[in-house]
Design a protein around this motif. Sequence first.
Motif, mmCIF file in Angstrom:
data_model
loop_
_atom_site.group_PDB
_atom_site.id
_atom_site.type_symbol
_atom_site.label_atom_id
_atom_site.label_comp_id
_atom_site.label_asym_id
_atom_site.label_seq_id
_atom_site.Cartn_x
_atom_site.Cartn_y
_atom_site.Cartn_z
ATOM 1 N N GLY A 1 0.790 -1.233 0.000
ATOM 2 C CA GLY A 1 0.000 0.000 0.000
ATOM 3 C C GLY A 1 0.813 1.268 0.000
ATOM 4 N N ARG B 1 1.926 5.208 -8.999
ATOM 5 C CA ARG B 1 0.743 5.620 -8.235
ATOM 6 C C ARG B 1 0.880 5.123 -6.796
ATOM 7 N N GLY B 2 0.027 5.661 -5.949
ATOM 8 C CA GLY B 2 0.025 5.232 -4.553
ATOM 9 C C GLY B 2 0.878 6.130 -3.677
ATOM 10 N N SER C 1 -3.667 7.984 2.865
ATOM 11 C CA SER C 1 -4.166 7.467 1.594
ATOM 12 C C SER C 1 -5.485 6.726 1.777
ATOM 13 N N GLU C 2 -5.554 5.900 2.809
ATOM 14 C CA GLU C 2 -6.783 5.149 3.071
ATOM 15 C C GLU C 2 -7.915 6.090 3.446
ATOM 16 N N SER C 3 -7.592 7.160 4.169
ATOM 17 C CA SER C 3 -8.602 8.136 4.542
ATOM 18 C C SER C 3 -9.136 8.869 3.313
ATOM 19 N N ALA C 4 -8.231 9.201 2.382
ATOM 20 C CA ALA C 4 -8.639 9.892 1.153
ATOM 21 C C ALA C 4 -9.499 8.980 0.285
ATOM 22 N N ASP C 5 -9.152 7.688 0.233
ATOM 23 C CA ASP C 5 -9.937 6.743 -0.565
ATOM 24 C C ASP C 5 -11.336 6.557 0.013
ATOM 25 N N ALA C 6 -11.450 6.678 1.335
ATOM 26 C CA ALA C 6 -12.743 6.477 1.989
ATOM 27 C C ALA C 6 -13.618 7.714 1.950
ATOM 28 N N GLU C 7 -13.023 8.861 1.607
ATOM 29 C CA GLU C 7 -13.760 10.121 1.609
ATOM 30 C C GLU C 7 -14.776 10.140 0.471
ATOM 31 N N ALA D 1 -16.936 11.090 -2.733
ATOM 32 C CA ALA D 1 -16.455 11.752 -3.949
ATOM 33 C C ALA D 1 -16.766 13.232 -3.971
ATOM 34 N N GLN E 1 -14.236 15.089 -1.941
ATOM 35 C CA GLN E 1 -12.952 15.159 -2.628
ATOM 36 C C GLN E 1 -12.964 16.257 -3.665
#
Length: 315
Positions: free
Chosen positions: A28, A95-96, A300-306, A308, A311
Amino acid sequence: MTGTERSTVVTDDGARLTVYTDGSSGGGVTVILSHGFLMTADAWRIQARELSARGVRVVRYDQRAHGNSAAGEASPTVDRLGADLAEVIHATTPRGPVVLAGHSMGGMAALTVAARRPELIKSRRPHVALISTACTRAQLVPGNHPLHWAKAAARASYSYPVCWLPPAADAVRRRLPSGHPWAFRPFAEHRGDTPPPSRQAIRRTHTEQIALLWKSLRTYTTAERLSALNDLADQVEIVTGEFDDWIPLSQTRQLAQQLPNARLHTPVRGAGHRLPTDRVGHAAVTQVLSRMAETALRESESADAEPAHLQGEGA
Protein backbone atom coordinates in the motif's frame (compact mmCIF):
# COMPACT_ATOMS: atom_id res chain seq x y z
CA MET A 1 12.27 -9.60 4.58
CA THR A 2 10.95 -11.21 1.40
CA GLY A 3 13.38 -11.81 -1.44
CA THR A 4 14.93 -8.81 -3.15
CA GLU A 5 13.88 -8.26 -6.76
CA ARG A 6 16.47 -6.71 -9.07
CA SER A 7 15.39 -4.69 -12.12
CA THR A 8 16.64 -1.93 -14.40
CA VAL A 9 15.38 1.58 -15.15
CA VAL A 10 16.79 3.03 -18.38
CA THR A 11 16.95 6.84 -18.31
CA ASP A 12 16.46 9.20 -21.25
CA ASP A 13 20.25 9.44 -21.77
CA GLY A 14 20.76 5.69 -21.71
CA ALA A 15 21.97 5.21 -18.13
CA ARG A 16 20.96 1.81 -16.80
CA LEU A 17 20.01 2.24 -13.14
CA THR A 18 19.92 -0.97 -11.13
CA VAL A 19 16.91 -1.04 -8.82
CA TYR A 20 16.31 -3.32 -5.84
CA THR A 21 12.77 -3.85 -4.55
CA ASP A 22 12.01 -5.45 -1.18
CA GLY A 23 8.63 -6.30 0.29
CA SER A 24 5.23 -6.94 -1.19
CA SER A 25 3.65 -4.73 -3.85
CA GLY A 26 0.44 -5.09 -1.85
CA GLY A 27 1.87 -3.14 1.07
CA GLY A 28 0.00 0.00 0.00
CA VAL A 29 2.89 2.42 0.52
CA THR A 30 6.34 2.57 -1.08
CA VAL A 31 9.49 3.94 0.51
CA ILE A 32 12.01 5.07 -2.12
CA LEU A 33 15.60 5.39 -0.90
CA SER A 34 18.38 7.42 -2.55
CA HIS A 35 21.96 6.87 -1.34
CA GLY A 36 24.98 9.15 -1.01
CA PHE A 37 28.29 9.83 -2.79
CA LEU A 38 30.59 6.82 -3.28
CA MET A 39 28.02 4.48 -1.74
CA THR A 40 25.48 1.98 -3.10
CA ALA A 41 21.91 0.98 -2.33
CA ASP A 42 23.41 -1.37 0.26
CA ALA A 43 23.68 1.68 2.54
CA TRP A 44 19.94 1.18 3.17
CA ARG A 45 20.13 -2.54 3.97
CA ILE A 46 18.98 -2.14 7.59
CA GLN A 47 15.98 0.00 6.65
CA ALA A 48 15.07 -2.27 3.71
CA ARG A 49 15.12 -5.33 5.95
CA GLU A 50 13.12 -3.84 8.81
CA LEU A 51 10.57 -1.91 6.75
CA SER A 52 9.81 -4.78 4.37
CA ALA A 53 9.39 -7.09 7.38
CA ARG A 54 6.60 -4.74 8.48
CA GLY A 55 4.84 -5.07 5.12
CA VAL A 56 6.21 -1.88 3.52
CA ARG A 57 7.41 -1.96 -0.09
CA VAL A 58 10.96 -0.59 -0.34
CA VAL A 59 12.64 0.61 -3.55
CA ARG A 60 16.34 1.49 -3.52
CA TYR A 61 18.76 1.91 -6.40
CA ASP A 62 22.42 2.43 -7.25
CA GLN A 63 23.02 6.00 -8.40
CA ARG A 64 24.41 6.32 -11.91
CA ALA A 65 28.13 5.44 -12.06
CA HIS A 66 27.81 3.73 -8.67
CA GLY A 67 27.49 0.04 -7.86
CA ASN A 68 25.82 -1.86 -10.70
CA SER A 69 24.44 1.26 -12.44
CA ALA A 70 26.00 2.57 -15.66
CA ALA A 71 26.90 6.22 -16.18
CA GLY A 72 24.87 7.09 -19.29
CA GLU A 73 25.70 9.76 -21.88
CA ALA A 74 24.92 12.85 -19.79
CA SER A 75 27.54 14.34 -17.50
CA PRO A 76 27.04 13.11 -13.92
CA THR A 77 25.75 16.13 -12.02
CA VAL A 78 23.44 16.60 -9.07
CA ASP A 79 20.77 17.90 -11.45
CA ARG A 80 21.09 14.69 -13.46
CA LEU A 81 20.76 12.62 -10.29
CA GLY A 82 17.53 14.48 -9.52
CA ALA A 83 16.23 13.62 -13.00
CA ASP A 84 17.22 9.99 -12.40
CA LEU A 85 15.29 9.93 -9.14
CA ALA A 86 12.19 11.30 -10.87
CA GLU A 87 12.48 8.53 -13.48
CA VAL A 88 12.85 5.87 -10.77
CA ILE A 89 9.69 7.19 -9.09
CA HIS A 90 7.73 7.10 -12.37
CA ALA A 91 9.02 3.66 -13.37
CA THR A 92 8.68 1.84 -10.05
CA THR A 93 5.83 3.65 -8.28
CA PRO A 94 3.56 5.43 -10.77
CA ARG A 95 0.74 5.62 -8.24
CA GLY A 96 0.02 5.23 -4.55
CA PRO A 97 1.44 6.85 -1.41
CA VAL A 98 5.19 7.46 -1.39
CA VAL A 99 7.84 8.14 1.22
CA LEU A 100 11.01 9.58 -0.28
CA ALA A 101 14.26 9.46 1.69
CA GLY A 102 17.64 10.76 0.58
CA HIS A 103 20.94 10.51 2.43
CA SER A 104 23.69 13.07 1.75
CA MET A 105 24.02 13.30 -2.06
CA GLY A 106 20.79 11.30 -2.32
CA GLY A 107 19.07 14.02 -0.30
CA MET A 108 20.47 16.59 -2.71
CA ALA A 109 18.91 14.60 -5.55
CA ALA A 110 15.55 14.75 -3.75
CA LEU A 111 15.93 18.50 -3.23
CA THR A 112 16.75 18.87 -6.93
CA VAL A 113 13.52 17.08 -7.84
CA ALA A 114 11.65 19.61 -5.71
CA ALA A 115 13.50 22.53 -7.31
CA ARG A 116 13.40 21.31 -10.93
CA ARG A 117 10.18 19.27 -10.93
CA PRO A 118 7.83 20.98 -8.46
CA GLU A 119 4.83 19.58 -10.34
CA LEU A 120 5.93 16.06 -9.35
CA ILE A 121 6.05 17.05 -5.68
CA LYS A 122 2.68 18.79 -5.91
CA SER A 123 0.98 15.85 -7.64
CA ARG A 124 2.43 13.00 -5.57
CA ARG A 125 2.72 14.86 -2.24
CA PRO A 126 5.29 12.46 -0.76
CA HIS A 127 6.48 12.32 2.80
CA VAL A 128 10.15 13.29 2.59
CA ALA A 129 13.08 12.48 4.89
CA LEU A 130 16.20 14.58 4.28
CA ILE A 131 19.04 12.78 6.03
CA SER A 132 22.50 14.29 6.57
CA THR A 133 22.13 16.51 3.53
CA ALA A 134 22.30 20.16 2.44
CA CYS A 135 20.75 22.60 -0.02
CA THR A 136 24.12 24.17 -0.87
CA ARG A 137 27.50 22.98 -2.11
CA ALA A 138 29.58 20.33 -0.40
CA GLN A 139 32.33 21.66 1.84
CA LEU A 140 35.79 20.26 2.42
CA VAL A 141 35.86 21.65 5.97
CA PRO A 142 32.73 20.68 7.97
CA GLY A 143 33.50 22.81 11.02
CA ASN A 144 36.12 24.65 13.04
CA HIS A 145 37.46 21.80 15.15
CA PRO A 146 41.17 21.00 14.48
CA LEU A 147 40.16 17.44 13.58
CA HIS A 148 37.92 18.81 10.84
CA TRP A 149 40.85 20.67 9.32
CA ALA A 150 42.90 17.50 9.40
CA LYS A 151 40.13 15.61 7.63
CA ALA A 152 39.82 18.43 5.08
CA ALA A 153 43.54 18.14 4.31
CA ALA A 154 43.17 14.40 3.80
CA ARG A 155 40.20 14.90 1.48
CA ALA A 156 42.04 17.54 -0.53
CA SER A 157 45.01 15.17 -0.91
CA TYR A 158 42.91 12.82 -3.03
CA SER A 159 40.15 15.09 -4.39
CA TYR A 160 42.50 17.38 -6.28
CA PRO A 161 44.38 14.58 -8.09
CA VAL A 162 41.04 12.90 -8.83
CA CYS A 163 39.61 16.10 -10.31
CA TRP A 164 42.63 17.23 -12.33
CA LEU A 165 44.48 14.01 -13.24
CA PRO A 166 41.80 11.35 -13.87
CA PRO A 167 43.90 9.15 -16.24
CA ALA A 168 46.77 9.05 -13.74
CA ALA A 169 44.30 8.26 -10.94
CA ASP A 170 42.88 5.39 -13.02
CA ALA A 171 46.38 3.99 -13.50
CA VAL A 172 46.97 4.05 -9.74
CA ARG A 173 43.56 2.58 -8.99
CA ARG A 174 44.24 -0.41 -11.28
CA ARG A 175 47.21 -1.31 -9.08
CA LEU A 176 45.36 -1.14 -5.78
CA PRO A 177 44.45 -4.36 -3.96
CA SER A 178 41.07 -5.72 -5.06
CA GLY A 179 39.55 -5.06 -1.63
CA HIS A 180 40.48 -1.38 -1.61
CA PRO A 181 37.41 0.92 -1.93
CA TRP A 182 39.12 2.92 -4.71
CA ALA A 183 40.27 -0.12 -6.69
CA PHE A 184 39.35 0.15 -10.39
CA ARG A 185 38.05 -3.11 -11.86
CA PRO A 186 36.00 -1.98 -14.91
CA PHE A 187 34.77 -5.46 -15.78
CA ALA A 188 33.89 -6.58 -12.26
CA GLU A 189 30.23 -6.97 -11.38
CA HIS A 190 28.46 -7.86 -8.19
CA ARG A 191 26.32 -10.92 -8.78
CA GLY A 192 22.94 -11.63 -7.23
CA ASP A 193 19.87 -9.54 -6.53
CA THR A 194 21.19 -7.60 -3.56
CA PRO A 195 23.29 -4.44 -4.07
CA PRO A 196 27.08 -4.57 -3.77
CA PRO A 197 28.64 -3.34 -0.52
CA SER A 198 29.33 0.39 -0.45
CA ARG A 199 33.09 -0.24 -0.58
CA GLN A 200 32.49 -1.51 -4.15
CA ALA A 201 30.55 1.60 -5.17
CA ILE A 202 33.04 2.89 -7.75
CA ARG A 203 34.82 -0.33 -8.68
CA ARG A 204 33.68 0.01 -12.32
CA THR A 205 33.63 3.81 -12.49
CA HIS A 206 36.30 5.76 -14.37
CA THR A 207 37.82 8.50 -12.25
CA GLU A 208 36.65 11.16 -14.71
CA GLN A 209 33.03 10.36 -13.82
CA ILE A 210 33.79 10.67 -10.10
CA ALA A 211 35.58 13.97 -10.70
CA LEU A 212 32.70 15.46 -12.66
CA LEU A 213 30.22 14.53 -9.95
CA TRP A 214 32.44 15.91 -7.20
CA LYS A 215 32.80 19.22 -9.07
CA SER A 216 29.01 19.36 -9.38
CA LEU A 217 28.62 18.74 -5.64
CA ARG A 218 31.02 21.62 -5.01
CA THR A 219 28.82 24.08 -6.97
CA TYR A 220 25.31 22.71 -6.34
CA THR A 221 22.52 24.73 -4.73
CA THR A 222 18.73 24.53 -4.49
CA ALA A 223 18.38 27.50 -2.13
CA GLU A 224 15.34 29.70 -2.75
CA ARG A 225 13.77 27.03 -5.01
CA LEU A 226 12.13 24.72 -2.50
CA SER A 227 8.64 26.21 -2.17
CA ALA A 228 6.94 23.04 -3.45
CA LEU A 229 8.66 21.04 -0.75
CA ASN A 230 7.97 23.61 1.93
CA ASP A 231 4.26 23.47 1.03
CA LEU A 232 4.24 19.86 2.25
CA ALA A 233 4.78 21.30 5.75
CA ASP A 234 5.03 18.58 8.40
CA GLN A 235 5.42 15.88 5.75
CA VAL A 236 9.10 16.88 5.48
CA GLU A 237 11.61 15.94 8.18
CA ILE A 238 15.31 16.81 8.50
CA VAL A 239 17.58 14.37 10.33
CA THR A 240 21.31 14.60 11.02
CA GLY A 241 23.99 13.22 13.32
CA GLU A 242 25.63 15.09 16.16
CA PHE A 243 29.12 14.37 14.82
CA ASP A 244 28.51 14.64 11.08
CA ASP A 245 31.94 15.30 9.57
CA TRP A 246 30.72 15.88 6.00
CA ILE A 247 27.62 18.07 6.32
CA PRO A 248 28.20 20.59 9.12
CA LEU A 249 25.32 21.53 11.40
CA SER A 250 25.45 25.04 9.93
CA GLN A 251 24.33 23.58 6.58
CA THR A 252 21.59 21.57 8.28
CA ARG A 253 20.29 24.78 9.87
CA GLN A 254 20.49 26.54 6.51
CA LEU A 255 18.36 23.78 4.98
CA ALA A 256 15.85 24.16 7.80
CA GLN A 257 15.68 27.90 7.10
CA GLN A 258 14.80 27.12 3.48
CA LEU A 259 12.07 24.76 4.72
CA PRO A 260 10.57 26.55 7.73
CA ASN A 261 7.51 24.29 7.71
CA ALA A 262 9.60 21.13 7.97
CA ARG A 263 10.34 19.30 11.20
CA LEU A 264 14.00 19.66 12.21
CA HIS A 265 15.01 16.81 14.51
CA THR A 266 17.51 17.24 17.31
CA PRO A 267 20.81 15.80 15.98
CA VAL A 268 21.12 12.12 16.84
CA ARG A 269 23.51 11.96 19.78
CA GLY A 270 26.80 10.20 19.12
CA ALA A 271 26.00 9.62 15.42
CA GLY A 272 28.14 10.55 12.43
CA HIS A 273 27.43 11.20 8.76
CA ARG A 274 26.42 7.74 7.56
CA LEU A 275 23.21 7.66 9.55
CA PRO A 276 21.46 4.77 7.72
CA THR A 277 24.24 2.39 8.80
CA ASP A 278 25.61 4.30 11.80
CA ARG A 279 25.94 2.17 14.93
CA VAL A 280 23.88 4.72 16.86
CA GLY A 281 21.91 6.50 14.15
CA HIS A 282 20.43 3.68 12.05
CA ALA A 283 17.58 3.06 14.50
CA ALA A 284 16.54 6.73 14.38
CA VAL A 285 16.42 6.63 10.57
CA THR A 286 14.37 3.43 10.57
CA GLN A 287 11.97 4.88 13.13
CA VAL A 288 11.41 8.06 11.10
CA LEU A 289 10.79 6.13 7.87
CA SER A 290 8.49 3.62 9.56
CA ARG A 291 6.38 6.38 11.08
CA MET A 292 6.25 8.24 7.76
CA ALA A 293 5.12 5.09 5.94
CA GLU A 294 2.36 4.47 8.48
CA THR A 295 1.17 8.07 8.22
CA ALA A 296 1.26 8.10 4.40
CA LEU A 297 -0.73 4.88 4.25
CA ARG A 298 -3.27 6.14 6.77
CA GLU A 299 -3.74 9.38 4.84
CA SER A 300 -4.17 7.47 1.59
CA GLU A 301 -6.78 5.15 3.07
CA SER A 302 -8.60 8.14 4.54
CA ALA A 303 -8.64 9.89 1.15
CA ASP A 304 -9.94 6.74 -0.56
CA ALA A 305 -12.74 6.48 1.99
CA GLU A 306 -13.76 10.12 1.61
CA PRO A 307 -17.03 10.65 -0.36
CA ALA A 308 -16.46 11.75 -3.95
CA HIS A 309 -18.31 15.07 -3.53
CA LEU A 310 -16.06 16.01 -0.61
CA GLN A 311 -12.95 15.16 -2.63
CA GLY A 312 -14.18 17.47 -5.35
CA GLU A 313 -14.70 20.32 -2.88
CA GLY A 314 -11.12 19.99 -1.63
CA ALA A 315 -9.60 19.96 -5.11
